[in-house]
Structures are given as structure tokens and as C-alpha cells.
Design a protein around this motif. Sequence first.
Motif, PDB file in Angstrom:
ATOM      1  N   LEU A   1       4.786  23.054  37.979  1.00 46.10           N
ATOM      2  CA  LEU A   1       5.819  23.226  36.973  1.00 46.10           C
ATOM      3  C   LEU A   1       6.588  21.932  36.780  1.00 46.10           C
ATOM      4  O   LEU A   1       6.790  21.167  37.727  1.00 46.10           O
ATOM      5  CB  LEU A   1       6.783  24.337  37.381  1.00 46.10           C
ATOM      6  CG  LEU A   1       6.166  25.687  37.734  1.00 46.10           C
ATOM      7  CD1 LEU A   1       7.289  26.704  38.015  1.00 46.10           C
ATOM      8  CD2 LEU A   1       5.252  26.187  36.644  1.00 46.10           C
ATOM      9  N   SER A   2       7.028  21.732  35.551  1.00 40.69           N
ATOM     10  CA  SER A   2       7.854  20.572  35.226  1.00 40.69           C
ATOM     11  C   SER A   2       9.140  21.033  34.563  1.00 40.69           C
ATOM     12  O   SER A   2       9.158  22.051  33.863  1.00 40.69           O
ATOM     13  CB  SER A   2       7.120  19.626  34.276  1.00 40.69           C
ATOM     14  OG  SER A   2       5.941  19.117  34.843  1.00 40.69           O
ATOM     15  N   CYS A   3      10.189  20.263  34.773  1.00 43.03           N
ATOM     16  CA  CYS A   3      11.471  20.535  34.147  1.00 43.03           C
ATOM     17  C   CYS A   3      12.008  19.216  33.622  1.00 43.03           C
ATOM     18  O   CYS A   3      12.373  18.330  34.403  1.00 43.03           O
ATOM     19  CB  CYS A   3      12.428  21.141  35.152  1.00 43.03           C
ATOM     20  SG  CYS A   3      14.135  21.284  34.560  1.00 43.03           S
ATOM     21  N   ALA A   4      12.012  19.091  32.309  1.00 38.72           N
ATOM     22  CA  ALA A   4      12.492  17.872  31.671  1.00 38.72           C
ATOM     23  C   ALA A   4      13.952  18.037  31.287  1.00 38.72           C
ATOM     24  O   ALA A   4      14.328  19.037  30.663  1.00 38.72           O
ATOM     25  CB  ALA A   4      11.656  17.561  30.444  1.00 38.72           C
ATOM     26  N   ALA A   5      14.749  17.077  31.668  1.00 38.36           N
ATOM     27  CA  ALA A   5      16.177  17.134  31.408  1.00 38.36           C
ATOM     28  C   ALA A   5      16.595  16.063  30.420  1.00 38.36           C
ATOM     29  O   ALA A   5      16.155  14.915  30.508  1.00 38.36           O
ATOM     30  CB  ALA A   5      16.952  16.952  32.706  1.00 38.36           C
ATOM     31  N   SER A   6      17.438  16.451  29.493  1.00 48.13           N
ATOM     32  CA  SER A   6      18.069  15.464  28.626  1.00 48.13           C
ATOM     33  C   SER A   6      19.347  15.002  29.285  1.00 48.13           C
ATOM     34  O   SER A   6      19.894  15.687  30.141  1.00 48.13           O
ATOM     35  CB  SER A   6      18.380  16.078  27.259  1.00 48.13           C
ATOM     36  OG  SER A   6      19.333  17.108  27.407  1.00 48.13           O
ATOM     37  N   GLY A   7      19.834  13.848  28.925  1.00 50.37           N
ATOM     38  CA  GLY A   7      21.094  13.410  29.494  1.00 50.37           C
ATOM     39  C   GLY A   7      20.913  12.387  30.586  1.00 50.37           C
ATOM     40  O   GLY A   7      20.124  12.574  31.512  1.00 50.37           O
ATOM     41  N   SER A   8      21.657  11.323  30.492  1.00 52.50           N
ATOM     42  CA  SER A   8      21.492  10.209  31.416  1.00 52.50           C
ATOM     43  C   SER A   8      22.096  10.472  32.780  1.00 52.50           C
ATOM     44  O   SER A   8      21.896   9.696  33.701  1.00 52.50           O
ATOM     45  CB  SER A   8      22.117   8.947  30.818  1.00 52.50           C
ATOM     46  OG  SER A   8      23.503   9.175  30.568  1.00 52.50           O
ATOM     47  N   ILE A   9      22.835  11.593  32.941  1.00 51.97           N
ATOM     48  CA  ILE A   9      23.472  11.854  34.220  1.00 51.97           C
ATOM     49  C   ILE A   9      22.595  12.703  35.135  1.00 51.97           C
ATOM     50  O   ILE A   9      23.026  13.117  36.195  1.00 51.97           O
ATOM     51  CB  ILE A   9      24.836  12.536  34.043  1.00 51.97           C
ATOM     52  CG1 ILE A   9      24.683  13.878  33.312  1.00 51.97           C
ATOM     53  CG2 ILE A   9      25.783  11.627  33.290  1.00 51.97           C
ATOM     54  CD1 ILE A   9      25.969  14.672  33.253  1.00 51.97           C
ATOM     55  N   PHE A  10      21.360  12.946  34.719  1.00 49.29           N
ATOM     56  CA  PHE A  10      20.460  13.788  35.504  1.00 49.29           C
ATOM     57  C   PHE A  10      20.369  13.322  36.948  1.00 49.29           C
ATOM     58  O   PHE A  10      20.348  14.123  37.876  1.00 49.29           O
ATOM     59  CB  PHE A  10      19.083  13.768  34.853  1.00 49.29           C
ATOM     60  CG  PHE A  10      17.993  14.356  35.706  1.00 49.29           C
ATOM     61  CD1 PHE A  10      17.134  13.532  36.423  1.00 49.29           C
ATOM     62  CD2 PHE A  10      17.816  15.717  35.790  1.00 49.29           C
ATOM     63  CE1 PHE A  10      16.138  14.061  37.215  1.00 49.29           C
ATOM     64  CE2 PHE A  10      16.819  16.270  36.569  1.00 49.29           C
ATOM     65  CZ  PHE A  10      15.972  15.432  37.285  1.00 49.29           C
ATOM     66  N   SER A  11      20.298  12.011  37.154  1.00 47.49           N
ATOM     67  CA  SER A  11      20.003  11.474  38.482  1.00 47.49           C
ATOM     68  C   SER A  11      21.091  11.783  39.515  1.00 47.49           C
ATOM     69  O   SER A  11      20.836  11.712  40.711  1.00 47.49           O
ATOM     70  CB  SER A  11      19.788   9.968  38.404  1.00 47.49           C
ATOM     71  OG  SER A  11      20.964   9.326  37.962  1.00 47.49           O
ATOM     72  N   ILE A  12      22.288  12.142  39.076  1.00 47.78           N
ATOM     73  CA  ILE A  12      23.357  12.390  40.048  1.00 47.78           C
ATOM     74  C   ILE A  12      23.393  13.832  40.521  1.00 47.78           C
ATOM     75  O   ILE A  12      24.109  14.161  41.463  1.00 47.78           O
ATOM     76  CB  ILE A  12      24.738  12.023  39.475  1.00 47.78           C
ATOM     77  CG1 ILE A  12      25.182  13.021  38.397  1.00 47.78           C
ATOM     78  CG2 ILE A  12      24.748  10.587  38.970  1.00 47.78           C
ATOM     79  CD1 ILE A  12      26.616  12.816  37.960  1.00 47.78           C
ATOM     80  N   TYR A  13      22.619  14.695  39.886  1.00 43.27           N
ATOM     81  CA  TYR A  13      22.655  16.098  40.230  1.00 43.27           C
ATOM     82  C   TYR A  13      21.653  16.452  41.319  1.00 43.27           C
ATOM     83  O   TYR A  13      20.506  15.993  41.298  1.00 43.27           O
ATOM     84  CB  TYR A  13      22.317  16.969  39.015  1.00 43.27           C
ATOM     85  CG  TYR A  13      23.426  17.135  38.016  1.00 43.27           C
ATOM     86  CD1 TYR A  13      23.405  16.439  36.809  1.00 43.27           C
ATOM     87  CD2 TYR A  13      24.482  17.999  38.253  1.00 43.27           C
ATOM     88  CE1 TYR A  13      24.410  16.594  35.876  1.00 43.27           C
ATOM     89  CE2 TYR A  13      25.495  18.172  37.324  1.00 43.27           C
ATOM     90  CZ  TYR A  13      25.452  17.471  36.141  1.00 43.27           C
ATOM     91  OH  TYR A  13      26.452  17.626  35.227  1.00 43.27           O
ATOM     92  N   ALA A  14      22.072  17.307  42.248  1.00 41.57           N
ATOM     93  CA  ALA A  14      21.095  18.055  43.007  1.00 41.57           C
ATOM     94  C   ALA A  14      20.495  19.082  42.056  1.00 41.57           C
ATOM     95  O   ALA A  14      21.196  19.622  41.190  1.00 41.57           O
ATOM     96  CB  ALA A  14      21.742  18.750  44.195  1.00 41.57           C
TER      97      ALA A  14
END
Length: 115
Positions: free
Chosen positions: A20-33
Motif C-alpha cells: 500500500l502507498s499513501c501519498a501526502a500533499s503538503g511540505s510539512i509531511f516530513s515532521i509528522y509521525a
Amino acid sequence: QVQLVESGGGLVQPGGSLRLSCAASGSIFSIYAMGWYRQAPGKQRDLIAGITSGGSTNYVDSVKGRFTISRDNAKNTVYLQMNSLKPEDTAVYYCNALPARGDYWGQGTQVTVSS
């Protein structure tokens, strides 16, 4: 605002694999668990795997040793490799932040394990 789009589900026989893949928009993705959640028919939505921004992972016992969560921050994507699938893994799978945010839920992707 972050939008999450899950993909990669399908019908697979017991013992099979899916990624499975989950693509996220938004440049702040990397800071989230981030987490993968699933909801079987008639049951509540449960967290099954999580990954910190630094890559540390955790799993519920029912998927430990069979599922692997990973992330590619450069691609704003989180993955769930699922091996040795069982009929009880049948569910709609979602990704979300960890802890989950109500405004981040996507449509999910259906995984059906059946012969």
C-alpha cells in the motif's frame, strides 16, 4: 492542510502480498509521525502500524512480523508492505498522522484476502 491518498489495495489469496502507498500533499509531511489504520466491516478503525519522522516503527501484535511500514520523505509517501496475508486482514486501510487527525482521513483502499 494535508491531503492523503491511499492506493495499492485489491483482492489477494491467503499467503499473498500487497504494498500500500499513501501519498501526502503538503511540505510539512516530513515532521509528522504517520500511521496505517484499518477498519474491518462492523468494527472500529484501529491503528496497526506507526512510523516516526525519524523512521522508528511500531506494530500491533496481529501484524508484527508480517507487515512493514516505511516512508520516503522526499516523495511525501508512506508505505505498508503486507506479507503472509490472512482473511482476517480484510479491511479498508487508511493512513493518517499519528495520532490521527480527523481532517486528514482519505478514502482508504480496500484489501480483501480470500481464496
